[in-house]
Design a protein around this motif. Structure first.
Motif, PDB file in Angstrom:
ATOM      1  N   SER A   1      40.113  34.813  35.958  1.00 19.37           N
ATOM      2  CA  SER A   1      39.966  34.585  34.527  1.00 19.37           C
ATOM      3  C   SER A   1      40.268  33.140  34.173  1.00 19.37           C
ATOM      4  O   SER A   1      39.595  32.539  33.322  1.00 19.37           O
ATOM      5  CB  SER A   1      40.902  35.522  33.755  1.00 19.37           C
TER       6      SER A   1
ATOM      7  N   TYR B   1      37.191  31.123  35.181  1.00 16.18           N
ATOM      8  CA  TYR B   1      36.108  31.321  34.218  1.00 16.18           C
ATOM      9  C   TYR B   1      36.392  30.561  32.919  1.00 16.18           C
ATOM     10  O   TYR B   1      35.480  29.969  32.314  1.00 16.18           O
ATOM     11  CB  TYR B   1      35.939  32.811  33.910  1.00 16.18           C
ATOM     12  N   THR B   2      37.646  30.576  32.491  1.00 18.40           N
ATOM     13  CA  THR B   2      38.007  29.855  31.275  1.00 18.40           C
ATOM     14  C   THR B   2      37.775  28.360  31.432  1.00 18.40           C
ATOM     15  O   THR B   2      37.235  27.695  30.539  1.00 18.40           O
ATOM     16  CB  THR B   2      39.484  30.123  30.928  1.00 18.40           C
TER      17      THR B   2
ATOM     18  N   VAL C   1      35.083  35.632  28.967  1.00 24.08           N
ATOM     19  CA  VAL C   1      35.909  35.743  30.177  1.00 24.08           C
ATOM     20  C   VAL C   1      36.093  37.210  30.561  1.00 24.08           C
ATOM     21  O   VAL C   1      36.002  37.580  31.742  1.00 24.08           O
ATOM     22  CB  VAL C   1      37.264  35.048  29.947  1.00 24.08           C
ATOM     23  N   TYR C   2      36.348  38.072  29.567  1.00 25.26           N
ATOM     24  CA  TYR C   2      36.547  39.493  29.860  1.00 25.26           C
ATOM     25  C   TYR C   2      35.270  40.127  30.405  1.00 25.26           C
ATOM     26  O   TYR C   2      35.309  40.882  31.393  1.00 25.26           O
ATOM     27  CB  TYR C   2      36.998  40.213  28.594  1.00 25.26           C
TER      28      TYR C   2
ATOM     29  N   LEU D   1      34.670  38.908  33.956  1.00 22.53           N
ATOM     30  CA  LEU D   1      35.581  39.540  34.907  1.00 22.53           C
ATOM     31  C   LEU D   1      35.160  40.977  35.190  1.00 22.53           C
ATOM     32  O   LEU D   1      35.229  41.441  36.338  1.00 22.53           O
ATOM     33  CB  LEU D   1      37.003  39.490  34.360  1.00 22.53           C
TER      34      LEU D   1
ATOM     35  N   ALA E   1      42.573  39.122  31.729  1.00 24.94           N
ATOM     36  CA  ALA E   1      41.715  38.132  31.076  1.00 24.94           C
ATOM     37  C   ALA E   1      42.471  37.410  29.971  1.00 24.94           C
ATOM     38  O   ALA E   1      42.367  36.178  29.832  1.00 24.94           O
ATOM     39  CB  ALA E   1      40.472  38.819  30.512  1.00 24.94           C
TER      40      ALA E   1
ATOM     41  N   THR F   1      43.294  33.421  30.417  1.00 21.27           N
ATOM     42  CA  THR F   1      42.752  32.452  29.464  1.00 21.27           C
ATOM     43  C   THR F   1      43.872  31.653  28.811  1.00 21.27           C
ATOM     44  O   THR F   1      43.792  30.416  28.702  1.00 21.27           O
ATOM     45  CB  THR F   1      41.932  33.184  28.387  1.00 21.27           C
TER      46      THR F   1
END
Length: 549
Positions: free
Chosen positions: A87, A90-91, A120-121, A124, A164, A168
């Motif tokens: 996460s 991705y952030t 992000v969620y 994931l 997530a 983040t």
């Protein structure tokens, strides 16, 4: 007539932003068609392993065995840490590509932050969907209850939401700290690069001391993360596996922490977008590459000045951004995992010394000559118009040799003296390591010059805020494998001739063991010289024929 909706405006607009960022991410980072089968096979393999684990667990519970909650909770904790890390990644990728100048003119900062968190969620969840289905189906089959599949999916979605939100928030907080403390990024990268060493030492000590892990697993079983196990198994037919109190605790935990993390994410994102200012780390360590250096004063005019400049540029680049130095991890890992067990199994002091010399030669050759296009990417137009192919390739070999040869000599000669190996053989082995260093440098330059410029892309790297240019995907990994394979192939005669089963077998025919060992070392030096010369010529030709367009 518009349809009425009860979804708050911030959440509805945040969902639209999340969908838009999902589309942009898919267009920017879509997996090539050639890579999808590999990723699919990997995911199916992970899902199968998790499914078998879930099936075995469910079968044991059905047979009346108690739930190993400590071990399962340890597994859940490890998975949670991985989800937080993903996460965070991705952030980082999406936050840097958001355009707040336009976005914040249409929605508040908290709405944009909700969109980022939603992306992000969702990202994931797509990563977890195949393994999640595998463990859900396996557990349901083991417990012979389809309801368990639903509760496992629900527990996975809940822990993913928790991860997530935490990932983040932690990433944005770490970004803010890094901007305020200029050395924070350096120490973080230092921990990432070398943090695995104490972990390996701790694992070796645990194995050596035969310490029990029962207290550790018991600790994980008492953490709130263990409640997600109860939620996953609450649908078991017996009704005694999952705890209703802990299941309720999961929703209380999510209801209290996720809103806090969401509000913190919105606050940190707003601060980053509205208050951050640019800074500079200064220009420490900058100096001219054209001044007379130590090597030039020692050797004089026997080597072209342009060759010195290429070598000194590589040394300076490695001091600032150790891209090649960190690439030596490939050589150390390969020789440590593959080479050392073979040499230890064969035995012999001389072959062990050869192993150390070859490993040092491979590492130093890779450190100062690997990926020449990537390290010179920004200066390629000037490079191809200012130096010749022989000067550039020679400079790469000079950069590796000036560092590698003294280092190998200072390490191998004392080891040979301590190991009671003859002085002549010790010098030959040190010379072999130096030759392997030059050979690896030539091969690395040759292989690196075969990569087209459009295959490079800017990527973040350790110990610097400026992205480097490198190949994306597994191509760079395979090129390092090719370089190491050629270097090891060149040293095979030395390993064969210095192994006890070979020279003892030949000694039984009347040939002294010293002659066999010395002859194998000399033969290896000749083979290395041939490979180095061939690689040097090929590298020069590729440099002269390289196209920037």
């Amino acid at each position: 007539m518009t349809r009425q909706t009860h979804i708050p405006t911030d959440i509805r607009q945040g969902m639209k932003i999340a969908r838009a960022e999902w589309t942009r991410h898919h267009r920017e980072f879509d997996t090539p068609l050639t890579g999808r089968p590999v990723v699919l096979i990997l995911l199916v393999g992970i899902a199968s392993a998790l499914g078998w684990f879930g099936y075995s667990l469910g079968r044991d519970l059905t047979a009346g065995q108690p739930l190993p909650k400590g071990v399962v909770s340890l597994f859940v904790t490890a998975a949670f840490v991985w989800m937080v890390w993903r996460s965070s990644k991705y952030t980082h990728v999406r936050f840097e590509r958001l355009n707040p100048d336009f976005l914040l003119t249409t929605v508040p900062a908290r709405t944009a932050a909700l969109g980022l968190l939603g992306f992000v969620y969702a990202r994931l969840l797509t990563t977890l969907v195949v393994p999640m289905v595998g463990i859900a189906v396996g557990t349901a089959l083991g417990l012979q209850s389809p309801t368990v599949a639903l509760t496992v999916v629900l527990a996975s979605a809940c822990i993913a939401a928790f991860a997530a939100a935490l990932g983040t928030t932690s990433r944005l907080a770490a970004r803010l700290v890094a901007l305020r403390l200029m050395r924070a990024r350096y120490y973080r990268d230092l921990l990432i690069v070398f943090g695995w060493i104490p972990l390996i030492i701790a694992a070796m000590l645990l194995q050596e001391l035969s310490l029990s892990l029962a207290p550790l697993t018991g600790l994980f079983g008492a953490l709130p993360l263990a409640w997600f196990v109860d939620l996953a198994l609450i649908g078991a037919p017996t009704g005694t596996v999952g705890s209703p109190q802990h299941t309720l605790g999961v929703f209380v935990l999510l209801g209290t922490t996720v809103p806090v993390f969401t509000a913190t994410t919105a606050l940190l994102a707003r601060y980053a977008w509205e208050h951050d200012s640019a800074g500079s780390t200064g220009t420490r360590g900058s100096h001219s590459l054209l001044n007379t250096g130590v090597v030039e004063r020692f050797v004089g005019e026997r080597i072209p000045r342009a060759m010195y400049t290429v070598a000194r540029e590589r040394w300076l680049m490695e001091r600032r951004v150790p891209q090649g130095v960190l690439s030596t991890g490939y050589a150390l890992l390969f020789m440590g995992v593959v080479g050392f067990p073979l040499v230890a199994f064969i035995g012999g002091t001389t072959s062990l010394l050869v192993f150390f010399a070859v490993t040092l030669g491979l590492a130093t050759g890779v450190a100062f000559s690997s990926d020449p296009i990537g390290t010179e990417y920004r200066a390629l137009p000037m490079l191809f118009t200012s130096v010749t192919g022989r000067e550039f390739v020679g400079g790469s070999l000079l950069a590796a040799s000036v560092v590698g040869i003294p280092l190998i000599t200072l390490i191998i000669v004392p080891l040979g003296v301590v190991g009671l190996i003859g002085f002549g053989q010790t010098l030959l082995i040190a010379l072999l390591g130096s030759a392997i260093c030059t050979c690896t440098a030539a091969v690395a330059t040759m292989v690196g010059l075969d990569v087209e410029r459009f295959n490079y892309a800017p990527v973040p790297f350790f110990f610097t805020d400026v992205p480097i240019y490198a190949e994306v995907g597994a191509a760079a990994f395979f090129r390092h494998g090719l370089i190491l394979s050629i270097g090891v192939f060149a040293s095979v005669p030395a390993f064969v001739g210095t192994s006890p089963p070979v020279y003892e077998g030949i000694a039984s025919l009347g040939v002294p063991a010293v002659v066999v060992q010395t002859g194998s070392l000399v033969l290896t030096l000749l083979l290395v010289a041939v490979i180095t010369r061939t690689a040097f010529r090929t590298a020069v030709q590729r440099f002269q024929a390289y196209q920037l367009g």
